[in-house]
Design a protein around this motif. Structure first.
Motif, mmCIF file in Angstrom:
data_model
loop_
_atom_site.group_PDB
_atom_site.id
_atom_site.type_symbol
_atom_site.label_atom_id
_atom_site.label_comp_id
_atom_site.label_asym_id
_atom_site.label_seq_id
_atom_site.Cartn_x
_atom_site.Cartn_y
_atom_site.Cartn_z
ATOM 1 N N THR A 206 0.830 -1.204 0.000
ATOM 2 C CA THR A 206 0.000 0.000 0.000
ATOM 3 C C THR A 206 0.862 1.251 0.000
ATOM 4 O O THR A 206 0.547 2.230 -0.693
ATOM 5 C CB THR A 206 -0.939 -0.009 1.225
ATOM 6 N N ILE A 207 1.950 1.243 0.764
ATOM 7 C CA ILE A 207 2.861 2.388 0.771
ATOM 8 C C ILE A 207 3.446 2.598 -0.622
ATOM 9 O O ILE A 207 3.529 3.738 -1.116
ATOM 10 C CB ILE A 207 3.980 2.176 1.811
ATOM 11 N N ARG A 208 3.828 1.533 -1.281
ATOM 12 C CA ARG A 208 4.379 1.660 -2.643
ATOM 13 C C ARG A 208 3.328 2.200 -3.605
ATOM 14 O O ARG A 208 3.639 2.997 -4.490
ATOM 15 C CB ARG A 208 4.933 0.316 -3.108
ATOM 16 N N ALA A 209 2.087 1.767 -3.428
ATOM 17 C CA ALA A 209 1.021 2.284 -4.285
ATOM 18 C C ALA A 209 0.812 3.779 -4.057
ATOM 19 O O ALA A 209 0.594 4.546 -5.010
ATOM 20 C CB ALA A 209 -0.276 1.518 -4.029
ATOM 21 N N ALA B 101 -2.102 2.204 5.935
ATOM 22 C CA ALA B 101 -2.107 0.918 5.245
ATOM 23 C C ALA B 101 -2.700 -0.167 6.134
ATOM 24 O O ALA B 101 -2.741 -0.025 7.363
ATOM 25 C CB ALA B 101 -0.679 0.546 4.852
ATOM 26 N N PRO B 102 -3.142 -1.250 5.546
ATOM 27 C CA PRO B 102 -3.602 -2.386 6.352
ATOM 28 C C PRO B 102 -2.430 -3.020 7.086
ATOM 29 O O PRO B 102 -1.271 -2.811 6.742
ATOM 30 C CB PRO B 102 -4.198 -3.341 5.303
ATOM 31 N N GLY C 182 -11.876 1.270 5.087
ATOM 32 C CA GLY C 182 -10.549 0.841 4.684
ATOM 33 C C GLY C 182 -9.487 1.827 5.141
ATOM 34 O O GLY C 182 -9.793 2.929 5.605
ATOM 35 N N PRO C 183 -8.217 1.436 5.019
ATOM 36 C CA PRO C 183 -7.131 2.354 5.381
ATOM 37 C C PRO C 183 -7.109 3.560 4.458
ATOM 38 O O PRO C 183 -7.736 3.571 3.396
ATOM 39 C CB PRO C 183 -5.876 1.489 5.223
ATOM 40 N N LEU C 184 -6.374 4.565 4.857
ATOM 41 C CA LEU C 184 -6.311 5.814 4.086
ATOM 42 C C LEU C 184 -5.763 5.564 2.683
ATOM 43 O O LEU C 184 -6.270 6.094 1.704
ATOM 44 C CB LEU C 184 -5.465 6.833 4.836
#
Length: 249
Positions: free
Chosen positions: A24-27, A201-202, A224-226
């Protein structure tokens, strides 16, 4: 690699054993790259995920860079921001003569991020105009009282400005925990519950909060996460811009 005219941006997140977190961080950073395609932007982590911040900085130094801006992807000023991050930067600069690393402000408590959290709630099916809806704003929880108070301040603003019955709920190291937060909301008149996440992120902690919330109310709405939102990506670039300007000065 020949260093470019502007310092690279090294975004640093906490890191997690849960692979969904780093993905998620990479996205999120891919969104930032789309907003600033000419910027050399690299991801890194404090712990548990790769590449580590120290490795990312040493790689840039080996490539010939002598100025770097680090942007912490942290939502509060707690131990990681105040202690871990400066120590890691100092470790690298001690080994890399001439390397100037400027650390920007954290993402922190920002109105844009608050808007994303509310949007995630609505996307999950929560009716934010429902007077009987109680919202738990789920955060990590810290031994730093000011960091916890900052999260609690978000729920106060949501109540005052939106009429939303809300309270913080922390995964650990702080009160109220999820059961106490649920009890507080029900005492305030909540008939239905929803969880808004103050997590990028999750991961293990959001999953723990979700489990406890379901135990309290199987019909709870879980946002969901941010995640990789353009508003948060823009905020990353804004934090970079402020720190890069100081570096140039």
């Amino acid at each position: 690699m020949t260093p470019g005219p502007t310092p690279p941006l090294v975004a640093v997140a906490h890191g997690s054993r849960d692979p969904r977190s780093a993905a998620t961080i990479r996205a999120l950073l891919d969104v930032a790259r789309g907003l600033a395609p000419d910027l050399d932007l690299r991801e890194s982590f404090l712990d548990l995920s790769e590449p580590l911040l120290t490795d990312a900085l040493r790689t840039l130094y080996a490539e010939g860079h002598r100025e770097v801006v680090v942007v912490p992807l942290l939502l509060g000023v707690a131990y990681h921001a105040r202690v871990d991050l400066p120590a890691l930067v100092s470790e690298v600069t001690a080994d890399c003569p001439g390397l100037d690393v400027r650390v920007s402000g954290v993402l922190g408590i920002d109105p844009l991020i608050e808007s994303v959290a509310l949007d995630r709630l609505a996307e999950a099916g929560a009716d934010l105009a429902d007077p009987e809806l109680g919202v738990l704003l789920a955060g990590v929880g810290s031994s730093n009282v000011a960091a916890n108070d900052a999260v609690a301040g978000i729920t106060t603003r949501w109540q005052l400005r939106r009429g939303l019955l809300a309270t913080p709920a922390f995964a650990g190291a702080a009160q109220p925990d999820v059961p106490a937060a649920v009890a507080r909301l029900r005492l305030g008149g909540a008939r239905r519950l929803a969880v808004a996440g103050w997590f990028l992120a999750p991961g293990l902690l959001p999953d723990r909060i979700a489990r406890l919330a379901r135990e309290a109310d199987p019909s709870v709405i879980l946002a969901g996460p941010l995640g990789p939102d353009p508003r948060i990506a823009g905020l990353v670039l804004e934090r970079y811009g402020v720190a890069a300007a100081r570096l140039a000065a």
